[in-house]
Motif scaffolding. Structure first.
Motif, PDB file in Angstrom:
ATOM      1  N   PHE A   1      39.900  42.333   8.398  1.00 32.19           N
ATOM      2  CA  PHE A   1      39.663  42.982   9.582  1.00 32.19           C
ATOM      3  C   PHE A   1      38.309  42.347  10.077  1.00 32.19           C
ATOM      4  CE2 PHE A   1      38.042  46.446  11.950  1.00 32.19           C
ATOM      5  CZ  PHE A   1      38.984  46.752  12.948  1.00 32.19           C
ATOM      6  N   VAL A   2      37.291  42.381   9.170  1.00 34.97           N
ATOM      7  CA  VAL A   2      35.983  42.139   9.502  1.00 34.97           C
ATOM      8  C   VAL A   2      35.628  40.742   9.930  1.00 34.97           C
ATOM      9  CG1 VAL A   2      35.024  44.186   8.500  1.00 34.97           C
ATOM     10  CG2 VAL A   2      35.274  42.155   7.313  1.00 34.97           C
ATOM     11  N   ARG A   3      36.573  39.780   9.274  1.00 39.16           N
ATOM     12  CA  ARG A   3      36.418  38.486   9.246  1.00 39.16           C
ATOM     13  C   ARG A   3      36.907  37.989  10.710  1.00 39.16           C
ATOM     14  NH1 ARG A   3      38.381  36.756   3.449  1.00 39.16           N
ATOM     15  NH2 ARG A   3      36.298  36.354   2.541  1.00 39.16           N
ATOM     16  N   ARG A   4      37.606  38.891  11.539  1.00 34.86           N
ATOM     17  CA  ARG A   4      38.155  38.673  12.621  1.00 34.86           C
ATOM     18  C   ARG A   4      37.305  38.946  13.772  1.00 34.86           C
ATOM     19  NH1 ARG A   4      42.468  35.657  13.577  1.00 34.86           N
ATOM     20  NH2 ARG A   4      43.242  37.065  15.420  1.00 34.86           N
ATOM     21  N   SER A   5      36.239  39.376  13.628  1.00 33.99           N
ATOM     22  CA  SER A   5      35.304  39.620  14.691  1.00 33.99           C
ATOM     23  C   SER A   5      33.786  39.248  14.004  1.00 33.99           C
ATOM     24  CB  SER A   5      35.106  41.077  15.000  1.00 33.99           C
ATOM     25  OG  SER A   5      36.406  41.531  15.381  1.00 33.99           O
ATOM     26  N   PRO A   6      33.823  37.759  13.936  1.00 35.70           N
ATOM     27  CA  PRO A   6      32.266  37.452  13.237  1.00 35.70           C
ATOM     28  C   PRO A   6      31.043  37.835  14.065  1.00 35.70           C
ATOM     29  CG  PRO A   6      33.680  35.597  14.116  1.00 35.70           C
ATOM     30  CD  PRO A   6      34.533  37.041  14.110  1.00 35.70           C
TER      31      PRO A   6
ATOM     32  N   GLU B   1      20.248  49.030   4.617  1.00 31.57           N
ATOM     33  CA  GLU B   1      19.987  47.635   5.220  1.00 31.57           C
ATOM     34  C   GLU B   1      21.343  47.191   5.950  1.00 31.57           C
ATOM     35  OE1 GLU B   1      18.676  44.534   2.754  1.00 31.57           O
ATOM     36  OE2 GLU B   1      17.272  45.921   1.686  1.00 31.57           O
ATOM     37  N   HIS B   2      22.204  48.258   6.189  1.00 34.22           N
ATOM     38  CA  HIS B   2      23.412  48.030   7.115  1.00 34.22           C
ATOM     39  C   HIS B   2      24.143  46.974   6.315  1.00 34.22           C
ATOM     40  CE1 HIS B   2      21.197  49.475  11.086  1.00 34.22           C
ATOM     41  NE2 HIS B   2      21.288  50.490  10.187  1.00 34.22           N
ATOM     42  N   VAL B   3      24.558  47.151   5.147  1.00 36.44           N
ATOM     43  CA  VAL B   3      25.240  46.115   4.059  1.00 36.44           C
ATOM     44  C   VAL B   3      26.125  47.111   3.237  1.00 36.44           C
ATOM     45  CG1 VAL B   3      23.284  45.467   2.861  1.00 36.44           C
ATOM     46  CG2 VAL B   3      25.236  44.158   2.911  1.00 36.44           C
ATOM     47  N   THR B   4      27.139  46.799   2.937  1.00 36.87           N
ATOM     48  CA  THR B   4      27.959  47.307   1.853  1.00 36.87           C
ATOM     49  C   THR B   4      28.798  46.242   1.153  1.00 36.87           C
ATOM     50  OG1 THR B   4      29.145  49.429   1.306  1.00 36.87           O
ATOM     51  CG2 THR B   4      29.720  48.082   3.226  1.00 36.87           C
ATOM     52  N   PRO B   5      29.274  46.556  -0.001  1.00 34.38           N
ATOM     53  CA  PRO B   5      30.341  45.576  -0.424  1.00 34.38           C
ATOM     54  C   PRO B   5      31.662  45.848   0.053  1.00 34.38           C
ATOM     55  CG  PRO B   5      28.908  46.911  -2.375  1.00 34.38           C
ATOM     56  CD  PRO B   5      28.647  47.456  -0.999  1.00 34.38           C
ATOM     57  N   LEU B   6      32.557  44.724   0.267  1.00 28.99           N
ATOM     58  CA  LEU B   6      33.719  44.908   0.691  1.00 28.99           C
ATOM     59  C   LEU B   6      34.594  45.893  -0.077  1.00 28.99           C
ATOM     60  CD1 LEU B   6      34.752  41.343   1.908  1.00 28.99           C
ATOM     61  CD2 LEU B   6      34.421  43.404   3.265  1.00 28.99           C
ATOM     62  N   LYS B   7      34.510  45.947  -1.235  1.00 28.21           N
ATOM     63  CA  LYS B   7      35.254  47.149  -1.906  1.00 28.21           C
ATOM     64  C   LYS B   7      35.102  48.350  -1.581  1.00 28.21           C
ATOM     65  CE  LYS B   7      35.817  44.333  -6.277  1.00 28.21           C
ATOM     66  NZ  LYS B   7      35.341  44.215  -7.750  1.00 28.21           N
ATOM     67  N   ARG B   8      33.828  48.592  -1.093  1.00 24.25           N
ATOM     68  CA  ARG B   8      33.672  49.908  -0.698  1.00 24.25           C
ATOM     69  C   ARG B   8      34.349  50.342   0.529  1.00 24.25           C
ATOM     70  NH1 ARG B   8      31.408  54.741  -0.503  1.00 24.25           N
ATOM     71  NH2 ARG B   8      30.292  55.647   1.109  1.00 24.25           N
ATOM     72  N   LEU B   9      34.413  49.441   1.620  1.00 30.51           N
ATOM     73  CA  LEU B   9      35.154  49.430   2.855  1.00 30.51           C
ATOM     74  C   LEU B   9      36.610  49.612   2.420  1.00 30.51           C
ATOM     75  CD1 LEU B   9      33.478  46.882   5.114  1.00 30.51           C
ATOM     76  CD2 LEU B   9      33.295  49.379   5.058  1.00 30.51           C
ATOM     77  N   GLU B  10      37.011  49.082   1.285  1.00 32.35           N
ATOM     78  CA  GLU B  10      38.587  49.119   0.913  1.00 32.35           C
ATOM     79  C   GLU B  10      38.769  50.555   0.594  1.00 32.35           C
ATOM     80  OE1 GLU B  10      41.164  47.241   1.106  1.00 32.35           O
ATOM     81  OE2 GLU B  10      40.318  45.427   1.701  1.00 32.35           O
ATOM     82  N   ILE B  11      37.873  51.347  -0.136  1.00 31.50           N
ATOM     83  CA  ILE B  11      37.955  52.546  -0.595  1.00 31.50           C
ATOM     84  C   ILE B  11      37.906  53.507   0.592  1.00 31.50           C
ATOM     85  CG2 ILE B  11      36.903  54.421  -1.948  1.00 31.50           C
ATOM     86  CD1 ILE B  11      35.676  52.472  -3.575  1.00 31.50           C
ATOM     87  N   LEU B  12      37.258  53.081   1.663  1.00 31.28           N
ATOM     88  CA  LEU B  12      37.102  54.054   2.967  1.00 31.28           C
ATOM     89  C   LEU B  12      38.211  53.742   3.812  1.00 31.28           C
ATOM     90  CD1 LEU B  12      33.378  54.282   3.429  1.00 31.28           C
ATOM     91  CD2 LEU B  12      34.786  56.010   2.228  1.00 31.28           C
ATOM     92  N   ARG B  13      39.115  53.033   3.570  1.00 31.83           N
ATOM     93  CA  ARG B  13      40.282  52.571   4.408  1.00 31.83           C
ATOM     94  C   ARG B  13      40.967  53.437   5.364  1.00 31.83           C
ATOM     95  NH1 ARG B  13      44.069  48.445   4.512  1.00 31.83           N
ATOM     96  NH2 ARG B  13      43.425  47.669   2.369  1.00 31.83           N
ATOM     97  N   SER B  14      41.512  54.407   4.409  1.00 35.68           N
ATOM     98  CA  SER B  14      41.973  55.610   5.363  1.00 35.68           C
ATOM     99  C   SER B  14      41.061  56.311   6.509  1.00 35.68           C
ATOM    100  CB  SER B  14      42.585  56.659   4.350  1.00 35.68           C
ATOM    101  OG  SER B  14      41.783  57.299   3.653  1.00 35.68           O
ATOM    102  N   GLN B  15      39.763  56.491   6.214  1.00 38.09           N
ATOM    103  CA  GLN B  15      38.761  57.189   6.845  1.00 38.09           C
ATOM    104  C   GLN B  15      38.446  56.065   8.000  1.00 38.09           C
ATOM    105  OE1 GLN B  15      38.699  57.136   3.656  1.00 38.09           O
ATOM    106  NE2 GLN B  15      38.238  59.070   2.796  1.00 38.09           N
ATOM    107  N   LEU B  16      38.582  55.057   7.728  1.00 45.37           N
ATOM    108  CA  LEU B  16      38.322  53.960   9.056  1.00 45.37           C
ATOM    109  C   LEU B  16      39.548  53.512   9.744  1.00 45.37           C
ATOM    110  CD1 LEU B  16      36.543  51.158   6.719  1.00 45.37           C
ATOM    111  CD2 LEU B  16      35.280  53.191   8.387  1.00 45.37           C
TER     112      LEU B  16
ATOM    113  N   LEU C   1      42.215  52.061   8.868  1.00 48.41           N
ATOM    114  CA  LEU C   1      42.648  50.716   8.741  1.00 48.41           C
ATOM    115  C   LEU C   1      44.132  50.816   7.784  1.00 48.41           C
ATOM    116  CD1 LEU C   1      39.539  48.771   8.212  1.00 48.41           C
ATOM    117  CD2 LEU C   1      40.906  48.894  10.309  1.00 48.41           C
ATOM    118  N   THR C   2      45.314  50.410   7.944  1.00 46.03           N
ATOM    119  CA  THR C   2      46.658  50.793   7.734  1.00 46.03           C
ATOM    120  C   THR C   2      46.740  49.505   6.566  1.00 46.03           C
ATOM    121  OG1 THR C   2      47.788  49.596   9.407  1.00 46.03           O
ATOM    122  CG2 THR C   2      47.347  52.199   9.493  1.00 46.03           C
ATOM    123  N   LYS C   3      47.508  49.986   5.594  1.00 49.96           N
ATOM    124  CA  LYS C   3      47.869  48.713   4.433  1.00 49.96           C
ATOM    125  C   LYS C   3      49.313  48.301   5.224  1.00 49.96           C
ATOM    126  CE  LYS C   3      46.410  51.213   0.447  1.00 49.96           C
ATOM    127  NZ  LYS C   3      47.038  51.974  -0.974  1.00 49.96           N
ATOM    128  N   PRO C   4      49.552  46.973   4.807  1.00 48.80           N
ATOM    129  CA  PRO C   4      49.182  46.283   3.442  1.00 48.80           C
ATOM    130  C   PRO C   4      47.917  45.450   4.019  1.00 48.80           C
ATOM    131  CG  PRO C   4      50.957  45.255   4.366  1.00 48.80           C
ATOM    132  CD  PRO C   4      50.877  46.544   5.348  1.00 48.80           C
TER     133      PRO C   4
END
Length: 474
Positions: free
Chosen positions: A107-112, A81-96, A98-101
């Protein structure tokens, strides 16, 4: 500089008492640094800084932002359903990418207009695609289908350029987004054109192999453009085997370009007129001809390598590639080991942007300022996605080449919102030092390898209407 390095090496050997390593060979600490001598040269840094083209650096910034947004969209597309927990996106941070900290949630909230974030009844935060993003995903699928035949031609021509008429599928996948290949490239698409190429399995993996040679495709894009300018309508139907060419490559310089700079009181030239004229007059083998007999380092070898890179960049949607994608094909396309040096040497044909960890090479003739001259539908689709992000181009200090660029800072919410939003980047300074990196960089992340995590069956919060979603938006 080299004398100082050798002197330090000798002092280190004497201090260590002549310790030996391996088969009776002295351990020389300078050996490691000498391997990267070109990247540490101050003259290279100085030359690179003076050669910077701000308009193409602006294009690089836009591309970096868009790459991260598309990576998140690709990840959400693979979820139920094209939806996932935000925690999963945090796990995939390096593959996406998206750099720390910085947090992925920011990131996703900046593009509503592209991503929606809401909380379910258990307090778990979820992220998903907005209705506008869903429509864009469907539009992309149609555009990729329409582009499929053209992409198959370009892949076939890559196979025709390669020395073995065969390329690893995993390597071609690096060009997937750049050449407009579909998301199911590895599983379905490679089997859709059996008359052009086929999949063969070797000991080290799956390869795509040329099935039939098309003589009408063994004509370079430069030959086609030259024929169009001269009015030769039959040039694209050349049936003779590819051989030697004597065409000059178009060169394009920024308006404020000067052919030299001063470093430590000495004059150094970017483009020496005599060398350039000699290079342009040198005959060379077509990229589609057998490269046997060429001597590495010779003018003919280098010009053929330039022709190969010119041809590959013409196959891409945006006439731009990440440089390490090209380095994967040194052997297959018979290109020099020091590819970055060759790209820098032919400034005017190519432009290398050094912003961030991953460098990009542009085909300068294809750009007018920051904009691509000829835009295919897939490029216009990417521009539509970028317009729905929070990125508006208000980026300063373009001269600072840091791992976290200003554009990323903006999307993660650290921008200075007090000023007015500009339609283009506000370039302020170019006084910082930057270091060229000719090493192998990380591969472009392919999202095909990730499996969706098990999702709770209850995602009722996401099935609410848009007004209810807004009410529970975190």
């Amino acid at each position: 500089m080299r004398t100082t390095c050798l002197r330090d090496c000798l002092a280190e050997l004497l201090r260590c008492g002549g310790q030996r390593q391996g088969q009776g060979r002295f351990c020389c600490p300078a050996q490691l640094s000498l391997a990267r001598g070109m990247t540490q040269s101050r003259s290279v840094r100085q030359r690179s800084k003076k050669k910077r083209v701000h308009a193409l650096e602006v294009a690089t910034e836009r591309w970096k932002v868009l790459t991260k947004v598309l990576a998140v969209i690709d990840t959400l597309k693979k979820e139920e359903e094209h939806v996932t927990p935000l925690k999963r996106l945090e796990i995939l941070r390096s593959q996406l990418g998206l750099t720390k900290p910085n947090k992925v949630a920011h990131f996703v909230r900046r593009s509503p207009q592209l991503f929606e974030v809401c909380r379910d009844s258990r307090g778990v935060m979820w992220a998903g695609l907005s209705p506008q993003a869903e429509a864009l995903v469907e539009e992309e699928a149609r555009l990729l289908e329409d582009h499929s035949r053209t992409a198959a031609e370009y892949v076939t021509r890559l196979l025709m350029i390669s020395v073995d008429r065969r390329l690893a599928i995993d390597k071609i996948a690096h060009f997937r987004r750049d050449m407009g290949l579909p998301h199911d490239f590895k599983t379905r698409w490679v089997h859709m054109f059996p008359e052009q190429f086929r999949v063969v399995r070797l000991e080290d993996g799956d390869y795509l192999e040329l099935v039939s040679w098309n003589p009408n495709w063994a004509v370079t894009e430069l030959e086609k453009k030259t024929a169009a300018l001269t009015g030769d309508a039959n040039a694209n139907d050349i049936a003779s085997p590819p051989g030697e060419l004597s065409l000059s490559f178009p060169m394009k310089f920024p308006p404020n370009f000067t052919s030299y700079y001063k470093f430590r009181g000495k004059v150094h030239h970017y483009v020496k007129k005599g060398n350039t004229e000699q290079f342009q007059k040198t005959t060379y083998l077509s990229p589609y001809a057998e490269p046997g007999g060429l001597t590495p380092g010779s003018p003919e070898f280098d010009k053929r390598a330039v022709a190969v890179m010119h041809e590959i960049l013409n196959f891409t949607l945006e006439k731009r590639l990440v440089t390490d994608h090209l380095t994967h094909f040194r052997r297959e396309f018979v290109m020099p080991q020091k590819l970055m040096r060759l790209l820098l040497k032919h400034y005017g044909i190519f432009y290398v942007s050094e912003r961030g960890k991953r460098f990009s090479v542009f085909l300068t003739e294809s750009y007018d300022g920051t904009e691509l001259i000829e835009k295919c539908p897939l490029v216009r689709w990417k521009e539509k996605v970028l317009q729905l992000t929070s990125y508006r181009g208000k980026i300063k200090n373009l001269g600072k080449f840091a791992e976290l660029s200003d554009s990323e800072d903006y999307l993660f919410g650290n921008d200075d919102s007090s000023g007015a939003t500009d339609s283009i980047l506000d370039v302020k300074s170019e006084d910082s030092d930057d270091i060229m990196d000719d090493g192998a960089l990380a591969d472009d992340t392919e999202m095909d390898g990730f499996e969706a995590a098990e999702q709770p069956a209850n995602v009722e919060a996401w099935n609410l209407n848009s007004s209810a979603r807004t009410a529970i938006m975190a």
